[in-house]
Motif scaffolding. Structure first.
Motif, PDB file in Angstrom:
ATOM      1  N   GLU B  77       0.850  -1.226   0.000  1.00  0.00           N
ATOM      2  CA  GLU B  77       0.000   0.000   0.000  1.00  0.00           C
ATOM      3  C   GLU B  77       0.878   1.266   0.000  1.00  0.00           C
ATOM      4  N   ILE B  78       1.891   1.246   0.920  1.00  0.00           N
ATOM      5  CA  ILE B  78       2.792   2.402   0.999  1.00  0.00           C
ATOM      6  C   ILE B  78       3.444   2.653  -0.342  1.00  0.00           C
ATOM      7  N   ASP B  79       3.886   1.538  -0.963  1.00  0.00           N
ATOM      8  CA  ASP B  79       4.551   1.672  -2.252  1.00  0.00           C
ATOM      9  C   ASP B  79       3.653   2.407  -3.259  1.00  0.00           C
ATOM     10  N   THR B  80       2.369   1.962  -3.330  1.00  0.00           N
ATOM     11  CA  THR B  80       1.466   2.636  -4.287  1.00  0.00           C
ATOM     12  C   THR B  80       1.291   4.124  -3.935  1.00  0.00           C
ATOM     13  N   VAL B  81       1.194   4.376  -2.593  1.00  0.00           N
ATOM     14  CA  VAL B  81       1.063   5.807  -2.213  1.00  0.00           C
ATOM     15  C   VAL B  81       2.273   6.589  -2.698  1.00  0.00           C
ATOM     16  N   ILE B  82       3.471   6.006  -2.401  1.00  0.00           N
ATOM     17  CA  ILE B  82       4.696   6.714  -2.824  1.00  0.00           C
ATOM     18  C   ILE B  82       4.691   6.926  -4.331  1.00  0.00           C
ATOM     19  N   GLN B  83       4.347   5.827  -5.060  1.00  0.00           N
ATOM     20  CA  GLN B  83       4.328   5.953  -6.530  1.00  0.00           C
ATOM     21  C   GLN B  83       3.375   7.060  -6.985  1.00  0.00           C
ATOM     22  N   SER B  84       2.153   7.051  -6.343  1.00  0.00           N
ATOM     23  CA  SER B  84       1.143   8.019  -6.821  1.00  0.00           C
ATOM     24  C   SER B  84       1.513   9.473  -6.483  1.00  0.00           C
ATOM     25  N   SER B  85       2.166   9.667  -5.315  1.00  0.00           N
ATOM     26  CA  SER B  85       2.552  11.066  -5.044  1.00  0.00           C
ATOM     27  C   SER B  85       4.046  11.259  -5.245  1.00  0.00           C
ATOM     28  N   LYS B  86       4.567  10.505  -6.255  1.00  0.00           N
ATOM     29  CA  LYS B  86       5.991  10.549  -6.559  1.00  0.00           C
ATOM     30  C   LYS B  86       6.467  12.002  -6.809  1.00  0.00           C
ATOM     31  N   ALA B  87       5.636  12.734  -7.578  1.00  0.00           N
ATOM     32  CA  ALA B  87       6.045  14.110  -7.957  1.00  0.00           C
ATOM     33  C   ALA B  87       6.315  14.982  -6.727  1.00  0.00           C
ATOM     34  N   ASP B  88       5.357  14.976  -5.772  1.00  0.00           N
ATOM     35  CA  ASP B  88       5.500  15.815  -4.571  1.00  0.00           C
ATOM     36  C   ASP B  88       6.716  15.403  -3.767  1.00  0.00           C
ATOM     37  N   ILE B  89       6.835  14.058  -3.555  1.00  0.00           N
ATOM     38  CA  ILE B  89       7.922  13.575  -2.706  1.00  0.00           C
ATOM     39  C   ILE B  89       9.267  13.843  -3.359  1.00  0.00           C
ATOM     40  N   LEU B  90       9.306  13.604  -4.654  1.00  0.00           N
ATOM     41  CA  LEU B  90      10.550  13.875  -5.382  1.00  0.00           C
ATOM     42  C   LEU B  90      11.010  15.307  -5.161  1.00  0.00           C
ATOM     43  N   LYS B  91      10.037  16.214  -5.208  1.00  0.00           N
ATOM     44  CA  LYS B  91      10.357  17.634  -5.079  1.00  0.00           C
ATOM     45  C   LYS B  91      11.065  17.944  -3.762  1.00  0.00           C
TER      46      LYS B  91
END
Ligand SMILES: Nc1ncnc2c1ncn2[C@@H]1O[C@H](COP(=O)(O)OP(=O)(O)OP(=O)(O)O)[C@@H](O)[C@H]1O
Ligand SMILES: [Mg+2]
Lengths: 120, 479
Positions: B77-91
């Protein structure tokens, strides 16, 4: 009876000389240097001819002319003036006036005019 | 630049600054909002990771396989969350840390999946697994902290920037206000000065103001200068016609004055010639004497005219005013004696010296004294009062009589050449000659009169000031 002439001019010499020459011609002549006195005289006596200077103190030639015309319609007036301005001439001619002489006056001309005025 | 344009520019600049501030505030709030979104995600992530770690702990405590399953499920689940908000986290993390986070998570999950599939726990599994889990939570906490710090920083810098820009707006306002008030006051002061000059009659100085107008007030000033120029022109025309008029008076006056004696001479000559034979010697003599009187009269008029046209040269010298006054009085003393006039003399002691042509000034005083005597045929009081002007020290001579006075109509003409109310007894040149003399002495002559009460003539003459007057006198002589 000789013709009566009144001369008014604030120049004494004009009075003296005119009186002298015109008396010589057989007229009876009175002369006044003071125009106010002359006016009084006119009121008291009728003259056949009045010779007056135009520009004088207090009573001037026009006043004399008007007075004479009003009182004695058949008295003639001859006007003398030291400098003939058109205005003065025109104003004088509006009133009844017999002749108008700019100074210096030629005695012969004046004598002729007087003769004419008094019907000789 | 016109005032209108200046105001427009000021308003536009002001509006632009305010717009910039608004954009800046909007952008700041926007970043804060998006940061808050990221924080929420990371917060969730953190909580989820803690849950995962709890299940991991249960697994190692009780050896419960279900717990390990839970670890995998939640981890995915965490992985999908990270993937889906990849843009924000990457920033906020940057690609390096982000990849470590992701690969750590995958490695962690892979380990758990392998144990579940093989039902065997490899050596050192517990230690490595725990380490990985720990690393994950550490990363996410770092992330959270950093984000929170960012938000705080953004908010505080926004506040300082906002305050600074408000200050800037106020400063700008102040500068604009200063500028306009300064500028307007300056321009209005120029205009005020010019208007005052107009009212003081200094038309020429106002008319001189030629410049190309740049703003509304300049236009008003230009209009004022144009007006002054126009007025000046009219004044010049008026002056010219006045001059012509007085020339006309002069010429007709000369004609009349000279006409009479000329006529007299002509009459005498005609009479002399016409009456020559009957005239006695005495009479002939009288005639010639009359001619002489008349020629003398003409030369007197011509002399007066020469005085009038100021052809005689001025001879300036230093005099005591007392002397001049006394001499003038002495010259009319005879006339005073034979009249009923009483003379009153007031001489201020220690009068300053004057630098004048004494015979000319005496002529002026004699003219005034004789006029005064002539104005009182029935007698009266003649007062001569000599003093000083309080303001500039100039000599002031007052000649006062209790005579007939001058009518309102005559008063403006008494200084005109040939103006006289005395018939042939006056040339009417006395006062005009006097006026000319006093003008030439840089002085002033004035008259006050009341009909029936009397007349006062006041003459003012500058006092002697050695250096200054010398040049002046020279200039006059040169002239
Ligand atoms: N003190 C005075 N009181 C009343 N009127 C005066 C007085 N002084 C001058 N006037 C008036 O001003 C006029 C002009 O004076 P002005 O001295 O120029 O000439 P005048 O006295 O007439 O002639 P002149 O000086 O040649 O004898 C006078 O005729 C008179 O009417
Ligand atoms: Mg006089």
């Amino acid at each position: 009876m000789p013709k009566q002439i009144l001369i008014i001019d604030d120049e004494k010499i004009v009075c003296d000389m005119a009186q002298r020459i015109l008396s010589q011609e057989g007229y009876e002549v009175e002369a006044f240097i003071d125009s106010t006195q002359a006016l009084e005289r006119i009121r008291g006596k009728k003259f056949d001819l009045v010779i007056t200077d135009l520009k004088m103190e207090n009573v001037d030639g026009m006043d004399i002319l008007k007075e004479v015309n009003q009182r004695y319609p058949d008295t003639k007036v001859i006007m003398l003036t030291a400098y003939a301005t058109l205005d003065a001439a025109i104003e004088a001619i509006r009133e009844r006036i017999f002749d108008f002489f700019p100074k210096p006056v030629k005695i012969e001309d004046l004598k002729r005019s007087v003769k004419k005025a008094l019907g000789f | 630049m016109t005032i209108r344009n200046r105001i427009i520019i000021a308003v536009v600049i002001q509006a632009a600054i305010i717009c910039l501030i608004c954009v800046f505030v909007y952008l700041s709030f926007n970043t804060v909002l998006s940061k808050l979104g990221v924080i929420e995600i990371i917060d969730d992530l953190n909580i989820s990771l803690l849950e995962v770690r709890k299940s991991e702990k249960n697994y190692f405590l009780y050896g419960d396989v279900n717990a390990l399953k839970e670890v995998v499920e939640r981890g995915e689940e965490i992985d999908t969350v990270i993937q889906s908000s990849k843009a924000d986290i990457l920033k906020s993390l940057g690609p390096g840390t982000f990849n470590t986070l992701l690969s750590n998570l995958n490695k962690y999950l892979d380990m758990a999946r392998e144990v579940l599939a093989t039902k065997k726990t490899p050596v050192k599994f517990e230690e490595e697994f725990r380490n990985l889990g720990h690393e994950l939570t550490r990363l996410s906490e770092v992330l959270l902290k950093r984000e929170r710090r960012d938000v705080n920083r953004i908010i505080s810098t926004s506040i300082t920037r906002l305050i600074a820009s408000l200050g800037m707006v106020l400063l700008f306002q102040l500068v604009v206000w200063q500028y306009f008030s300064h500028f307007l006051i300056k321009e209005l002061a120029i205009m005020g000065n010019l208007i005052q000059m107009v009212s003081q009659g200094k038309l020429h100085e106002v008319a001189k103001q030629t410049f190309s107008p740049k703003n509304e007030i300049d236009y008003a000033i230009k209009a004022l200068a144009d007006m002054a120029r126009e007025l000046e022109k009219r004044e010049a025309v008026l002056l010219q016609s006045e001059k012509l008029a007085s020339l006309g008076i002069l010429i007709s006056g000369v004609a009349h004055e000279l006409g009479n004696p000329l006529n007299n001479i002509s009459l005498i000559a005609q009479g002399y010639l016409g009456l020559y034979d009957i005239l006695g010697d005495g009479e002939k003599k009288n005639f010639m004497a009359d001619v002489l009187t008349q020629t003398e009269r003409i030369s007197r008029i011509i002399n007066n005219l020469l005085d009038f046209s100021r052809q005689k040269k001025q001879e300036l010298r230093e005099y005591e005013p007392e002397d001049i006054v006394e001499r003038s009085i002495a010259l009319v003393s005879n006339q005073i004696k034979i009249s009923n006039v009483k003379l009153h003399k007031f001489l201020q002691p220690d009068l300053p010296h004057v630098y004048v042509d004494a015979p000319q000034i005496e002529q002026v005083l004699i003219n005034l004294l004789i006029n005064a005597i002539q104005a009182m045929p029935a007698g009266g009081d003649l007062t001569i009062d000599v003093g000083q002007d309080m303001t500039n020290g100039n000599l002031v001579v007052k000649v006062k009589d209790t005579g007939a006075g001058i009518t309102k109509e005559d008063l403006p003409h008494v200084f005109d050449p040939f103006f006289t109310t005395k018939g042939t007894k006056g040339t009417g040149l006395g006062l005009s000659v006097s006026y000319g003399i006093i003008q030439q002495h840089h002085g002033d002559i004035a008259v006050e009169s009341e009909e029936g009460k009397g007349t006062t003539f006041t003459v003012k003459i500058p006092i002697y000031q050695p250096k200054e007057r010398e040049g002046d006198a020279q200039a006059d002589i040169d002239h």
